[in-house]
Write a protein that holds these residues in place. Structure first.
Motif, PDB file in Angstrom:
ATOM      1  N   THR A 213      40.915  34.842  52.004  1.00 29.50           N
ATOM      2  CA  THR A 213      41.594  34.065  50.966  1.00 29.50           C
ATOM      3  C   THR A 213      42.763  33.303  51.583  1.00 29.50           C
ATOM      4  O   THR A 213      43.207  33.599  52.694  1.00 29.50           O
ATOM      5  CB  THR A 213      42.143  34.973  49.855  1.00 29.50           C
TER       6      THR A 213
ATOM      7  N   GLN B  83      45.540  34.829  45.251  1.00 32.94           N
ATOM      8  CA  GLN B  83      44.505  34.670  46.264  1.00 32.94           C
ATOM      9  C   GLN B  83      43.596  33.494  45.895  1.00 32.94           C
ATOM     10  O   GLN B  83      42.792  33.573  44.972  1.00 32.94           O
ATOM     11  CB  GLN B  83      43.689  35.952  46.388  1.00 32.94           C
TER      12      GLN B  83
ATOM     13  N   GLU C 298      46.652  32.807  50.575  1.00 32.51           N
ATOM     14  CA  GLU C 298      47.617  33.435  49.672  1.00 32.51           C
ATOM     15  C   GLU C 298      48.824  32.529  49.435  1.00 32.51           C
ATOM     16  O   GLU C 298      49.491  32.102  50.371  1.00 32.51           O
ATOM     17  CB  GLU C 298      48.084  34.770  50.239  1.00 32.51           C
TER      18      GLU C 298
END
Length: 648
Positions: free
Chosen positions: A284, A268, A286
């Motif tokens: 976030t 993340q 990813e």
């Protein structure tokens, strides 16, 4: 960043909403219970001593390089989400620079590289860039950067010492200078003050490591610290959310890889924080931790009432794999609001913004340019207070002004002693001939041809967003053509989002414009708005006319952007390790940013941007203790932050 807005930016600009269906999250949301890992407080630990220590840099990839995005499939032009050819940089008028700063109530040098490196007795690595976090409320201001934090009062006077984030979150030191053992890599601090419950929230991404080697284990967490009261100098409770999303520790399996094929952990990156009446939201980006792929943006949602009560465990709801018109969501930034300025539609709504360009690789946009932005809504947020939350995501593409991948930032000439040290082959230092030998073994002798670097001006991802009086504000970096030159500038937007009867988001752009400054570059905007409708945007001013400086513009209640105010004039060039190929190889990417911050306490505005607050010659750099230049920097970095309070 400027007084004059590009043609059409000063007046309201109607922007057509594309007739695309609202997109829901690609997979069902996942709610887990996360136990507290303990309590903490901000302690004034002794600082380390100036001087050289090895290792200075953590081995392995940093947070921006841990996942290298793969080339995505050919972009989908069906709905016109991306331009078919790169767009030209907008032609923008230069702003004026204000001669005075009457609105400024306080302006100080905030946390800097020396604070970061010498924290916790010097058991730290050198890090660039700062990654600016800032939150304010109850008469307190909390500032955090990679990888330290500090509390100030309402007059910007320090109330605590400088605390390293490893210790604050209950981890071993980044590096134990006695044993050589390494602690987790804590990155990308973010900060939020909730005005309803009077709580401060500081969060980070943590990459867990093998202590003996510093190698990443694959495990990573989003660590959230919540103040137990409205006083951030008191106790905090910590929650550590497993975030590798590979099916371990109760995480879902998002199919990340180690090599494009073999199953492995996710990571993340670039977390950001916002909040509405019901929740605190961390978004976030990813990536594969060890592999080549970008996955998509994620949302981690918490009940803020539950966080404020700091129980033994809290619920966290993951809304995974956000998509926008068939392309992965990238840097979907959640909005922050002052008290009582929340959207109540659809049982509570959190708005978010994104661009559809970034650097091109994550979004699949090969041009790095666009004339669309993404408008997102997370609805039914009141359900976060229930045992089984049921939040939903919809989004729309909104037609906007053009934005274009910005150029690097040219730096004004000056002393750059770290680079000059690498170039030096004759000075005798510590019994060694050639300053470069302070950092490199003879077998690793670098080329002695370093020059003042060009700063990273970000890409075109969305930066900080704010929701006030029913209007959603955001800004991003863009190339501009000002006075006939290609420069880095800023594109800003204000939208009026709406939720229809079926819970889908819509809306249109109310105002938009550009900021530019002749013979200069403007980077890393952070926008905030008061309930009065007035606001401000902070940024860095750099280029041939200014060493990297802290600046801002005011925004009137009618949406008029004022002249540029330089509140922290830079004193010299950026001179950190990411500026030189001897440390980072080629091509050089002089790290800057990676984000600024601007927040309100309801009546005043606080801003923080990166700038350079010192300069020194090579001779001063080599005066003992080497690299400290009289206690203003360390051997490998000289960045600083500027904290400014204004009352419009």
């Amino acid at each position: 960043m400027r007084k004059t807005i590009a043609t059409g930016g000063a007046a309201a600009i109607a922007a057509a909403l594309l007739s695309l269906p609202g997109a829901a999250n690609a997979a069902p949301s996942d709610t887990r219970q996360v136990p507290s890992t303990g309590t903490t407080s901000i302690r004034s630990l002794a600082a380390g001593a100036d001087g050289l220590q090895q290792p200075e840099l953590r081995a392995g990839p940093d947070d921006e390089e841990a996942g290298v995005p793969s080339t995505r499939p050919d972009p989908n032009f069906k709905h016109g989400i991306f331009p078919k050819h790169p767009l030209d940089a907008p032609v923008v008028a230069s702003s004026a620079v204000a001669a005075t700063n009457p609105a400024v109530q306080a302006s100080i040098q905030g946390l800097n590289h020396r604070d970061q490196r010498l924290a916790n007795g010097g058991n730290q690595f050198s890090l660039e860039p700062p990654d600016q976090a800032l939150c304010v409320g109850n008469g307190f201001t909390v500032e955090s950067v990679n990888s330290v934090l500090r509390v100030y009062d309402s007059h910007a006077q320090p109330l605590t010492g400088v605390q390293d984030l490893n210790t604050f979150f209950g981890y071993p030191a980044a590096i134990n200078r006695t044993t050589g053992l390494q602690g987790p890599d804590v990155i990308d601090p973010i900060c939020h003050f909730d005005p309803d419950f009077g709580r401060f929230v500081v969060a980070i991404t943590t990459l867990h490591v093998v202590p003996e080697t510093g190698d990443f284990t694959g495990r990573n967490t989003i660590d959230v610290a919540v103040s137990n009261t409205g006083d951030p100098t008191g106790s905090w409770t910590i929650y550590s959310v497993p975030a590798q999303n590979d099916g371990t520790e109760g995480t879902p399996d998002h199919g990340c890889t180690t090599d494009g094929t073999t199953h492995g952990p996710c990571f993340q990156d670039y977390p950001h924080i916002g909040g509405d009446a019901n929740g605190i939201y961390i978004t976030t980006n990813e990536y594969d931790l060890f592999g080549p792929n970008f996955n998509a943006a994620q949302v981690y949602a918490f009940s803020k009432a539950q966080l404020a009560a700091h129980p033994g465990s809290v619920r966290v709801t993951l809304v995974p794999n956000l998509e926008l018109a068939g392309t992965p969501g990238f840097t979907v930034w959640p909005a922050t609001s002052p008290a009582n300025q929340y959207a109540t539609d659809a049982n509570g709504t959190e708005f978010m913004l994104s661009s559809v360009a970034g650097d091109g690789s994550e979004t699949g946009n090969p041009t790095g340019t666009a004339r669309r932005i993404g408008l997102w809504a997370l609805t039914n947020t009141a359900s976060l207070n229930a045992a089984t939350p049921d939040v939903r995501v919809t989004n729309r593409l909104v037609t906007s002004q053009t934005y274009v991948f910005p150029p690097k930032v040219e730096q004004k000439p000056g002393d750059f002693p770290l680079g000059q040290c690498i170039n030096d082959t004759t000075t005798v230092v510590a019994g060694l001939t050639g300053c470069w030998q302070l950092f490199f073994a003879p077998a690793d002798e670098p080329a002695h041809d370093e020059v003042i670097s060009s700063l990273d001006a970000n890409d075109t991802r969305m930066q900080q967003t704010w929701f006030t009086n029913g209007v959603l504000w955001g800004a991003l970096d863009t190339a501009v053509r000002v006075d006939g030159e290609l420069r880095a500038g800023i594109a800003w937007f204000s939208l009026e989002p709406k939720i229809n009867g079926s819970g889908k988001v819509g809306g249109s752009i109310k105002k938009q414009g550009y900021l530019a400054l002749g013979n200069s570059d403007l980077t890393y905007p952070a926008i905030t708005m008061l309930p009065s409708g007035q606001g401000a945007m902070a940024f860095t001013v750099a280029g041939p006319s200014h060493y990297p400086s802290a600046g801002y513009v005011s925004i009137s209640s009618s949406g008029t952007v004022g002249p540029i105010h330089v509140v922290g004039e830079g004193l010299g060039p950026a001179d950190g390790f990411t500026s030189y190929k001897a440390f980072v190889g080629t091509p050089i990417r002089t790290r800057w940013g990676d984000y600024g911050a601007a927040v309100t306490d309801g009546s005043s505005i606080w801003m923080a941007s990166e700038y350079i607050a010192q300069t020194c010659t090579l001779g001063q750099y080599l005066t003992a203790p080497i690299g400290s230049c009289g206690g203003t920097r360390t051997s490998l970095g000289n960045w600083s932050t500027r904290l400014t309070k204004i009352t419009p």
